[in-house]
Scaffold this motif. Sequence first.
Motif, mmCIF file in Angstrom:
data_model
loop_
_atom_site.group_PDB
_atom_site.id
_atom_site.type_symbol
_atom_site.label_atom_id
_atom_site.label_comp_id
_atom_site.label_asym_id
_atom_site.label_seq_id
_atom_site.Cartn_x
_atom_site.Cartn_y
_atom_site.Cartn_z
ATOM 1 N N GLN A 1 -2.099 -9.561 -11.461
ATOM 2 C CA GLN A 1 -2.633 -10.795 -12.021
ATOM 3 C C GLN A 1 -1.615 -11.494 -12.902
ATOM 4 O O GLN A 1 -1.490 -12.727 -12.869
ATOM 5 C CB GLN A 1 -3.908 -10.506 -12.811
ATOM 6 C CG GLN A 1 -5.089 -10.173 -11.944
ATOM 7 C CD GLN A 1 -6.322 -9.781 -12.746
ATOM 8 O OE1 GLN A 1 -6.243 -9.579 -13.956
ATOM 9 N NE2 GLN A 1 -7.445 -9.666 -12.061
ATOM 10 N N ALA A 2 -0.865 -10.729 -13.688
ATOM 11 C CA ALA A 2 0.180 -11.323 -14.527
ATOM 12 C C ALA A 2 1.264 -11.964 -13.661
ATOM 13 O O ALA A 2 1.738 -13.064 -13.950
ATOM 14 C CB ALA A 2 0.790 -10.267 -15.444
ATOM 15 N N THR A 3 1.642 -11.278 -12.592
ATOM 16 C CA THR A 3 2.641 -11.830 -11.671
ATOM 17 C C THR A 3 2.136 -13.106 -11.028
ATOM 18 O O THR A 3 2.886 -14.081 -10.880
ATOM 19 C CB THR A 3 2.972 -10.791 -10.578
ATOM 20 O OG1 THR A 3 3.424 -9.600 -11.205
ATOM 21 C CG2 THR A 3 4.041 -11.298 -9.638
ATOM 22 N N LEU A 4 0.874 -13.134 -10.669
ATOM 23 C CA LEU A 4 0.285 -14.318 -10.064
ATOM 24 C C LEU A 4 0.286 -15.496 -11.044
ATOM 25 O O LEU A 4 0.597 -16.629 -10.661
ATOM 26 C CB LEU A 4 -1.145 -13.996 -9.615
ATOM 27 C CG LEU A 4 -1.818 -14.988 -8.695
ATOM 28 C CD1 LEU A 4 -1.056 -15.090 -7.377
ATOM 29 C CD2 LEU A 4 -3.244 -14.549 -8.429
ATOM 30 N N HIS A 5 -0.020 -15.229 -12.310
ATOM 31 C CA HIS A 5 0.005 -16.294 -13.315
ATOM 32 C C HIS A 5 1.420 -16.841 -13.514
ATOM 33 O O HIS A 5 1.606 -18.057 -13.647
ATOM 34 C CB HIS A 5 -0.556 -15.797 -14.644
ATOM 35 C CG HIS A 5 -2.043 -15.636 -14.642
ATOM 36 N ND1 HIS A 5 -2.907 -16.685 -14.471
ATOM 37 C CD2 HIS A 5 -2.812 -14.542 -14.808
ATOM 38 C CE1 HIS A 5 -4.150 -16.248 -14.519
ATOM 39 N NE2 HIS A 5 -4.118 -14.935 -14.715
ATOM 40 N N VAL A 6 2.404 -15.952 -13.545
ATOM 41 C CA VAL A 6 3.799 -16.394 -13.688
ATOM 42 C C VAL A 6 4.202 -17.254 -12.501
ATOM 43 O O VAL A 6 4.820 -18.307 -12.653
ATOM 44 C CB VAL A 6 4.751 -15.188 -13.851
ATOM 45 C CG1 VAL A 6 6.196 -15.606 -13.735
ATOM 46 C CG2 VAL A 6 4.501 -14.497 -15.181
ATOM 47 N N ARG A 7 3.825 -16.822 -11.307
ATOM 48 C CA ARG A 7 4.143 -17.603 -10.112
ATOM 49 C C ARG A 7 3.503 -18.984 -10.166
ATOM 50 O O ARG A 7 4.145 -19.997 -9.876
ATOM 51 C CB ARG A 7 3.684 -16.871 -8.856
ATOM 52 C CG ARG A 7 4.215 -17.531 -7.598
ATOM 53 C CD ARG A 7 3.279 -17.789 -6.484
ATOM 54 N NE ARG A 7 1.916 -18.085 -6.827
ATOM 55 C CZ ARG A 7 0.953 -18.109 -5.935
ATOM 56 N NH1 ARG A 7 1.201 -17.791 -4.699
ATOM 57 N NH2 ARG A 7 -0.268 -18.421 -6.287
ATOM 58 N N ASN A 8 2.239 -19.036 -10.565
ATOM 59 C CA ASN A 8 1.552 -20.326 -10.647
ATOM 60 C C ASN A 8 2.197 -21.244 -11.675
ATOM 61 O O ASN A 8 2.340 -22.450 -11.439
ATOM 62 C CB ASN A 8 0.073 -20.119 -10.977
ATOM 63 C CG ASN A 8 -0.683 -19.505 -9.828
ATOM 64 O OD1 ASN A 8 -0.232 -19.524 -8.684
ATOM 65 N ND2 ASN A 8 -1.835 -18.922 -10.117
ATOM 66 N N ARG A 9 2.622 -20.690 -12.803
ATOM 67 C CA ARG A 9 3.297 -21.495 -13.825
ATOM 68 C C ARG A 9 4.638 -22.017 -13.313
ATOM 69 O O ARG A 9 5.016 -23.153 -13.590
ATOM 70 C CB ARG A 9 3.525 -20.675 -15.086
ATOM 71 C CG ARG A 9 2.279 -20.302 -15.825
ATOM 72 C CD ARG A 9 1.868 -21.401 -16.785
ATOM 73 N NE ARG A 9 0.627 -21.082 -17.439
ATOM 74 C CZ ARG A 9 0.498 -20.951 -18.744
ATOM 75 N NH1 ARG A 9 1.535 -21.117 -19.522
ATOM 76 N NH2 ARG A 9 -0.669 -20.661 -19.262
ATOM 77 N N MET A 10 5.359 -21.175 -12.584
ATOM 78 C CA MET A 10 6.656 -21.603 -12.055
ATOM 79 C C MET A 10 6.486 -22.699 -11.008
ATOM 80 O O MET A 10 7.254 -23.663 -10.978
ATOM 81 C CB MET A 10 7.419 -20.405 -11.482
ATOM 82 C CG MET A 10 7.883 -19.447 -12.550
ATOM 83 S SD MET A 10 8.711 -18.003 -11.879
ATOM 84 C CE MET A 10 10.231 -18.726 -11.310
#
Length: 105
Positions: A84-93
Amino acid sequence: MDLRLSPVSTPLPTRTGMVQRPSASAIADAKGPGFSTALKGALAEVSAAQNESTRLQNEVQMENPNVSLEETMVAIQKAQIGFQATLHVRNRMVQAYSDIMNMQV
């Protein structure tokens, strides 16, 4: 997950009073990992957590007495939080990229 980045030295003013930007090679030679290295390391840790979670799930399904259900559930939750943290980082990028591409020059 250790995501510490080394600081890039601040540019020094030249004789003319203008600030000189560091060259690309000077930035690349800076000590410590860069953003891409930190991101790759974080992704590798998330992948390893998911693989460990899957391995433990398989062991529990095969009724291995050495693997507890509690240990498996904790590993599953760690893998889920990391994903989930990785997904949030990807979405922010992706959002940052689209914001930059939509800027008027």
